[in-house]
Design a protein around this motif. Structure first.
Motif, PDB file in Angstrom:
ATOM      1  N   TYR A  12       0.828  -1.211   0.000  1.00  0.00           N
ATOM      2  CA  TYR A  12       0.000   0.000   0.000  1.00  0.00           C
ATOM      3  C   TYR A  12       0.864   1.264   0.000  1.00  0.00           C
ATOM      4  N   GLU A  13       1.954   1.242   0.734  1.00  0.00           N
ATOM      5  CA  GLU A  13       2.859   2.396   0.729  1.00  0.00           C
ATOM      6  C   GLU A  13       3.415   2.644  -0.669  1.00  0.00           C
ATOM      7  N   ALA A  14       3.800   1.589  -1.359  1.00  0.00           N
ATOM      8  CA  ALA A  14       4.341   1.734  -2.718  1.00  0.00           C
ATOM      9  C   ALA A  14       3.282   2.311  -3.656  1.00  0.00           C
ATOM     10  N   LEU A  15       2.040   1.852  -3.541  1.00  0.00           N
ATOM     11  CA  LEU A  15       0.961   2.425  -4.367  1.00  0.00           C
ATOM     12  C   LEU A  15       0.801   3.913  -4.090  1.00  0.00           C
ATOM     13  N   ASP A  16       0.706   4.259  -2.810  1.00  0.00           N
ATOM     14  CA  ASP A  16       0.466   5.653  -2.435  1.00  0.00           C
ATOM     15  C   ASP A  16       1.637   6.562  -2.784  1.00  0.00           C
ATOM     16  N   ASP A  17       2.861   6.020  -2.728  1.00  0.00           N
ATOM     17  CA  ASP A  17       4.064   6.804  -3.018  1.00  0.00           C
ATOM     18  C   ASP A  17       4.443   6.786  -4.494  1.00  0.00           C
ATOM     19  N   HIS A  18       3.672   6.083  -5.317  1.00  0.00           N
ATOM     20  CA  HIS A  18       3.977   5.931  -6.747  1.00  0.00           C
ATOM     21  C   HIS A  18       5.370   5.321  -6.935  1.00  0.00           C
ATOM     22  N   ASP A  19       5.715   4.408  -6.059  1.00  0.00           N
ATOM     23  CA  ASP A  19       7.016   3.733  -6.088  1.00  0.00           C
ATOM     24  C   ASP A  19       6.841   2.395  -6.809  1.00  0.00           C
ATOM     25  N   TYR A  20       6.804   2.453  -8.125  1.00  0.00           N
ATOM     26  CA  TYR A  20       6.452   1.278  -8.925  1.00  0.00           C
ATOM     27  C   TYR A  20       7.567   0.237  -8.965  1.00  0.00           C
ATOM     28  N   GLY A  21       8.808   0.633  -8.740  1.00  0.00           N
ATOM     29  CA  GLY A  21       9.892  -0.335  -8.632  1.00  0.00           C
ATOM     30  C   GLY A  21       9.710  -1.216  -7.400  1.00  0.00           C
ATOM     31  N   THR A  22       9.399  -0.583  -6.269  1.00  0.00           N
ATOM     32  CA  THR A  22       9.138  -1.351  -5.049  1.00  0.00           C
ATOM     33  C   THR A  22       7.891  -2.201  -5.218  1.00  0.00           C
ATOM     34  N   HIS A  60      -4.353   5.025   0.690  1.00  0.00           N
ATOM     35  CA  HIS A  60      -5.043   3.915   1.323  1.00  0.00           C
ATOM     36  C   HIS A  60      -4.925   4.082   2.833  1.00  0.00           C
ATOM     37  N   GLU A  61      -6.047   4.207   3.491  1.00  0.00           N
ATOM     38  CA  GLU A  61      -6.075   4.284   4.954  1.00  0.00           C
ATOM     39  C   GLU A  61      -6.472   2.902   5.457  1.00  0.00           C
ATOM     40  N   LEU A  62      -5.519   2.206   6.061  1.00  0.00           N
ATOM     41  CA  LEU A  62      -5.771   0.855   6.536  1.00  0.00           C
ATOM     42  C   LEU A  62      -6.427   0.888   7.907  1.00  0.00           C
ATOM     43  N   GLU A  63      -7.506   0.133   8.042  1.00  0.00           N
ATOM     44  CA  GLU A  63      -8.201   0.015   9.319  1.00  0.00           C
ATOM     45  C   GLU A  63      -7.802  -1.263  10.035  1.00  0.00           C
ATOM     46  N   ALA A  64      -7.462  -2.314   9.280  1.00  0.00           N
ATOM     47  CA  ALA A  64      -7.053  -3.580   9.880  1.00  0.00           C
ATOM     48  C   ALA A  64      -6.225  -4.366   8.880  1.00  0.00           C
ATOM     49  N   VAL A  65      -5.192  -5.030   9.398  1.00  0.00           N
ATOM     50  CA  VAL A  65      -4.394  -5.975   8.626  1.00  0.00           C
ATOM     51  C   VAL A  65      -4.230  -7.204   9.510  1.00  0.00           C
ATOM     52  N   VAL A  66      -4.713  -8.347   9.021  1.00  0.00           N
ATOM     53  CA  VAL A  66      -4.683  -9.581   9.789  1.00  0.00           C
ATOM     54  C   VAL A  66      -3.966 -10.634   8.959  1.00  0.00           C
ATOM     55  N   ARG A 122      -9.905   2.153   3.554  1.00  0.00           N
ATOM     56  CA  ARG A 122     -10.621   3.109   2.711  1.00  0.00           C
ATOM     57  C   ARG A 122      -9.630   3.748   1.751  1.00  0.00           C
ATOM     58  N   VAL A 123     -10.111   4.037   0.552  1.00  0.00           N
ATOM     59  CA  VAL A 123      -9.325   4.804  -0.411  1.00  0.00           C
ATOM     60  C   VAL A 123      -9.806   6.246  -0.320  1.00  0.00           C
ATOM     61  N   LEU A 124      -8.838   7.146  -0.095  1.00  0.00           N
ATOM     62  CA  LEU A 124      -9.160   8.552   0.098  1.00  0.00           C
ATOM     63  C   LEU A 124      -8.548   9.408  -0.996  1.00  0.00           C
ATOM     64  N   GLU A 125      -9.266  10.450  -1.366  1.00  0.00           N
ATOM     65  CA  GLU A 125      -8.728  11.526  -2.194  1.00  0.00           C
ATOM     66  C   GLU A 125      -8.783  12.765  -1.316  1.00  0.00           C
ATOM     67  N   SER A 126      -7.629  13.221  -0.888  1.00  0.00           N
ATOM     68  CA  SER A 126      -7.539  14.240   0.164  1.00  0.00           C
ATOM     69  C   SER A 126      -8.232  13.679   1.397  1.00  0.00           C
ATOM     70  N   GLU A 127      -9.263  14.320   1.859  1.00  0.00           N
ATOM     71  CA  GLU A 127      -9.993  13.851   3.041  1.00  0.00           C
ATOM     72  C   GLU A 127     -11.273  13.097   2.680  1.00  0.00           C
ATOM     73  N   THR A 128     -11.574  12.991   1.389  1.00  0.00           N
ATOM     74  CA  THR A 128     -12.838  12.405   0.947  1.00  0.00           C
ATOM     75  C   THR A 128     -12.687  10.909   0.692  1.00  0.00           C
ATOM     76  N   GLU A 129     -13.570  10.121   1.294  1.00  0.00           N
ATOM     77  CA  GLU A 129     -13.568   8.678   1.050  1.00  0.00           C
ATOM     78  C   GLU A 129     -14.187   8.394  -0.313  1.00  0.00           C
ATOM     79  N   LEU A 130     -13.448   7.722  -1.165  1.00  0.00           N
ATOM     80  CA  LEU A 130     -13.970   7.311  -2.471  1.00  0.00           C
ATOM     81  C   LEU A 130     -14.684   5.970  -2.359  1.00  0.00           C
ATOM     82  N   PHE A 131     -14.102   5.031  -1.604  1.00  0.00           N
ATOM     83  CA  PHE A 131     -14.740   3.740  -1.365  1.00  0.00           C
ATOM     84  C   PHE A 131     -13.991   2.995  -0.264  1.00  0.00           C
ATOM     85  N   ALA A 132     -14.694   2.024   0.299  1.00  0.00           N
ATOM     86  CA  ALA A 132     -14.089   1.118   1.277  1.00  0.00           C
ATOM     87  C   ALA A 132     -13.701  -0.163   0.543  1.00  0.00           C
ATOM     88  N   PHE A 133     -12.684  -0.859   1.050  1.00  0.00           N
ATOM     89  CA  PHE A 133     -12.239  -2.078   0.385  1.00  0.00           C
ATOM     90  C   PHE A 133     -11.855  -3.146   1.403  1.00  0.00           C
TER      91      PHE A 133
END
Length: 107
Positions: free
Chosen positions: A11-21, A60-66, A77-88
């Motif tokens: 998720y960090e790589a997605l959010d940071d646009h770190d496509y190599g990672t 990506h705002e993670l609420e739980a990882v199990v 939840r996927v956020l754009e700024s402070e707005t929730e676009l959808f939960a996943f």
């Protein structure tokens, strides 16, 4: 790297646009299935995330990882700024420390 840490780094790589990672976390035979499409390999998935995402400026705002062994469930939840676009809910399968399968559900 343990499975839960690998998923968090995904998720960090997605959010940071770190496509190599991102690519380094996925097995070559990686498959993602989600309601709107399926990616059959790592190359197609990374290319879409780099060049085809409708809105790449999300986080990506993670609420739980199990984790249990090589299986990890993540909810958030996927956020754009402070707005929730959808939960996943994402369900990962790892082999040899790499993500090989991802099932995504969204609302």
């Amino acid at each position: 790297m343990e499975a839960a840490a690998t998923v968090r780094r995904y998720y960090e790589a997605l959010d940071d646009h770190d496509y190599g990672t991102l690519e380094s976390l996925l097995a070559p035979e990686f498959v993602q299935r989600r309601p709107d499409r399926t990616f059959e390999d790592r190359t197609a998935f990374v290319a879409f995330m780099r060049d085809g995402r409708p809105n790449p400026d999300t986080t990506h705002e993670l609420e739980a990882v199990v984790a249990e062994g090589d299986r990890v469930a993540a909810r958030g939840r996927v956020l754009e700024s402070e707005t929730e676009l959808f939960a996943f809910a994402d369900f990962f399968t790892l082999e040899d420390g790499l993500i090989v399968r991802l099932e995504t559900y969204a609302r």
